[in-house]
Enzyme design. Structure first.
Site, short mmCIF file in Angstrom:
data_model
loop_
_atom_site.label_atom_id
_atom_site.label_comp_id
_atom_site.label_asym_id
_atom_site.label_seq_id
_atom_site.Cartn_x
_atom_site.Cartn_y
_atom_site.Cartn_z
N GLU A 122 26.03 49.43 7.66
CA GLU A 122 26.97 49.15 8.75
C GLU A 122 26.90 47.68 9.15
O GLU A 122 26.04 46.93 8.67
CB GLU A 122 26.65 50.03 9.97
CG GLU A 122 25.26 49.82 10.53
CD GLU A 122 24.86 50.88 11.53
OE1 GLU A 122 25.72 51.70 11.93
OE2 GLU A 122 23.69 50.90 11.94
N ARG A 200 16.13 58.86 14.27
CA ARG A 200 15.69 58.22 15.51
C ARG A 200 14.18 58.03 15.45
O ARG A 200 13.43 58.99 15.24
CB ARG A 200 16.11 59.08 16.71
CG ARG A 200 16.02 58.38 18.05
CD ARG A 200 16.46 59.31 19.18
NE ARG A 200 17.86 59.69 19.06
CZ ARG A 200 18.28 60.95 18.97
NH1 ARG A 200 17.43 61.95 18.96
NH2 ARG A 200 19.56 61.21 18.86
#
Length: 327
Positions: A122, A200
Site C-alpha cells: 500500500e 495487528r
C-alpha cells in the site's frame, strides 16, 4: 463503444475506535450517525464490501457486476486477464483522531497460502496533518527476529520503530512485510492491493466499549515481517504544476500527484488500465465524448479503460488530485 462513462461510487464508511470527524469537516463527506468515522472506502472490490455505482445509468450496480459485464472495457484487457472479476485495488481515506495499531500485512505468497487472498502492498499520501502528527514506517535500527521478540516480550517494541513527523503532501510506500502505523492527527489517502488481511502487533493496551482489548496476531505477524532496515522511509518526489507527477510506481499500482489550474487533455491510448482520481482539493469536470462529470473535493471517480482520451477542466482556482492506475 462500450457506453461507459466516469463512474462514482457510494463511499463505504467504517466506524473505528481511533476515528474522527475530518471526513466531514475537511472532505465534505456525510457519514450519517457514525460517532467516529475512521475510514471511507471510496472504491472497493473486497468481498462483502463491494462498491455500488452512484451516478448515471449504471447507478445501483456494484463494481464486481460491472467488471463481469464490461471486462477489459472497464479495467483494461491486461488487468482483466490478470485479476478476472476481482477489482485489483482498494481506495480509501483514513482519518486518525488517535493512533492506529502497529501492524503488518503479508505478501502475496503468504497471504495466498494462509487466507487464499492477495497480499497487501500500500501507499499513503498525507492529505492533512495536525501539528506533531507522526507516521511509523519500518524499524529505526538493524533488527533480527530474535531482537524483535526480545523487545516485544519486554514491552519495548516502540523503541524499535522509526517515526517521521508528517506534513501535507508527504508520501509513504509500504510494501507488504513492513511494520507500520498511522499516528494521531494524520489524514491520509491510501491506495492498496485488494486485501483486508491485517496482522495487528501492538494496540497500546486499548480497550473497546466492552472493556476488551483488541486481538493481536503476534505469531502470524512473525513470519510476515520484513526485518530489513532503511535510513529513510519517506518517499521523495517532485511536483510539476499542470502535469502528472509520479510519486509511487510498483507492480501493483502507479500513483501520480496532479495539481492543475487550466484545462488538461489526457491521452492514455497505450495504458490499457482504468484510471482513478481521488480529489483532494478544489473541483473539476471530466469532459469526454458523450458528456461530462463533475468531481468535488473529497470525491473519487473511476475512468474506464475504454475512455482513452478526455479532458480535465478546473472549476476552481486550483485542483489537487491523485491519479491512480496500473501500468
Amino acid at each position: 463503444m462500450s457506453g461507459l462513462y466516469p463512474l462514482k461510487f457510494k463511499p463505504l464508511y467504517h466506524e473505528k475506535i481511533w476515528g474522527g470527524n475530518r471526513m466531514k469537516s475537511l472532505l465534505n463527506k456525510d457519514y450519517g450517525s457514525l460517532s467516529n468515522c475512521g475510514e471511507s472506502w471510496e472504491i472497493s472490490g473486497v468481498e462483502g464490501s463491494i462498491s455500488e455505482v452512484s451516478n448515471g445509468f449504471l447507478a445501483g450496480n456494484n463494481l464486481q457486476e460491472l467488471v463481469e459485464i464490461y471486462m477489459g472495457d472497464l479495467v483494461g484487457d491486461k488487468v482483466f486477464k490478470k485479476f478476472g472479476v476481482e477489482f485489483p485495488l482498494l481506495i480509501k481515506f483514513i482519518d486518525a483522531a488517535d493512533d492506529l495499531s502497529v501492524q503488518v500485512h503479508p505478501n502475496d505468497e503468504l497471504s495466498k497460502k494462509r487466507h487464499n487472498a492477495f497480499g497487501k502492498t500500500e501507499m499513503w499520501y498525507v492529505v492533512g496533518a495536525e501539528n506533531g502528527a507522526l507516521i511509523n514506517s519500518g524499524f529505526n535500527q538493524e533488527v533480527t527476529k530474535e531482537k524483535y521478540l526480545e523487545y516485544f516480550s519486554s514491552g519495548k517494541l516502540m523503541d524499535l520503530l522509526h517515526y517521521d513527523k508528517v506534513f501535507e503532501g508527504d508520501v509513504f510506500f509500504i510494501p507488504a512485510g513492513r511494520v507500520h502505523a498511522i499516528g494521531k492527527g494524520a489524514l491520509v489517502a491510501e491506495i492498496q492491493q485488494t486485501s483486508d488481511v491485517t496482522y495487528r502487533i501492538f494496540d497500546y493496551n486499548r480497550k473497546d466499549a466492552n472493556g476488551n482489548e483488541r486481538e493481536l496476531h503476534v505469531d502470524l505477524a512473525l513470519d510476515a515481517i520484513d526485518f530489513s532496515y532503511k535510513e529513510d522511509y519517506k518517499t521523495k518526489y517532485t511536483k510539476e504544476k499542470n502535469a502528472s507527477s509520479e510519486i509511487v510506481s510498483c507492480g501493483y499500482f502507479t500513483t501520480n500527484f496532479l495539481e492543475f489550474d487550466k484545462m488538461l487533455e489526457k491521452e492514455y491510448n497505450q495504458l490499457d488500465s482504468f484510471i482513478i482520481y481521488m480529489n483532494l482539493d478544489g473541483e473539476f469536470e471530466v469532459e469526454f465524448e458523450d458528456g461530462k462529470e463533475q468531481v468535488k473535493k473529497g470525491e473519487t471517480v473511476l475512468i474506464p479503460a475504454s475512455l482513452e482520451t478526455y479532458k480535465l477542466k478546473p472549476l476552481s482556482s486550483g485542483v489537487k488530485t491523485l491519479e491512480v492506475y496500473i501500468k
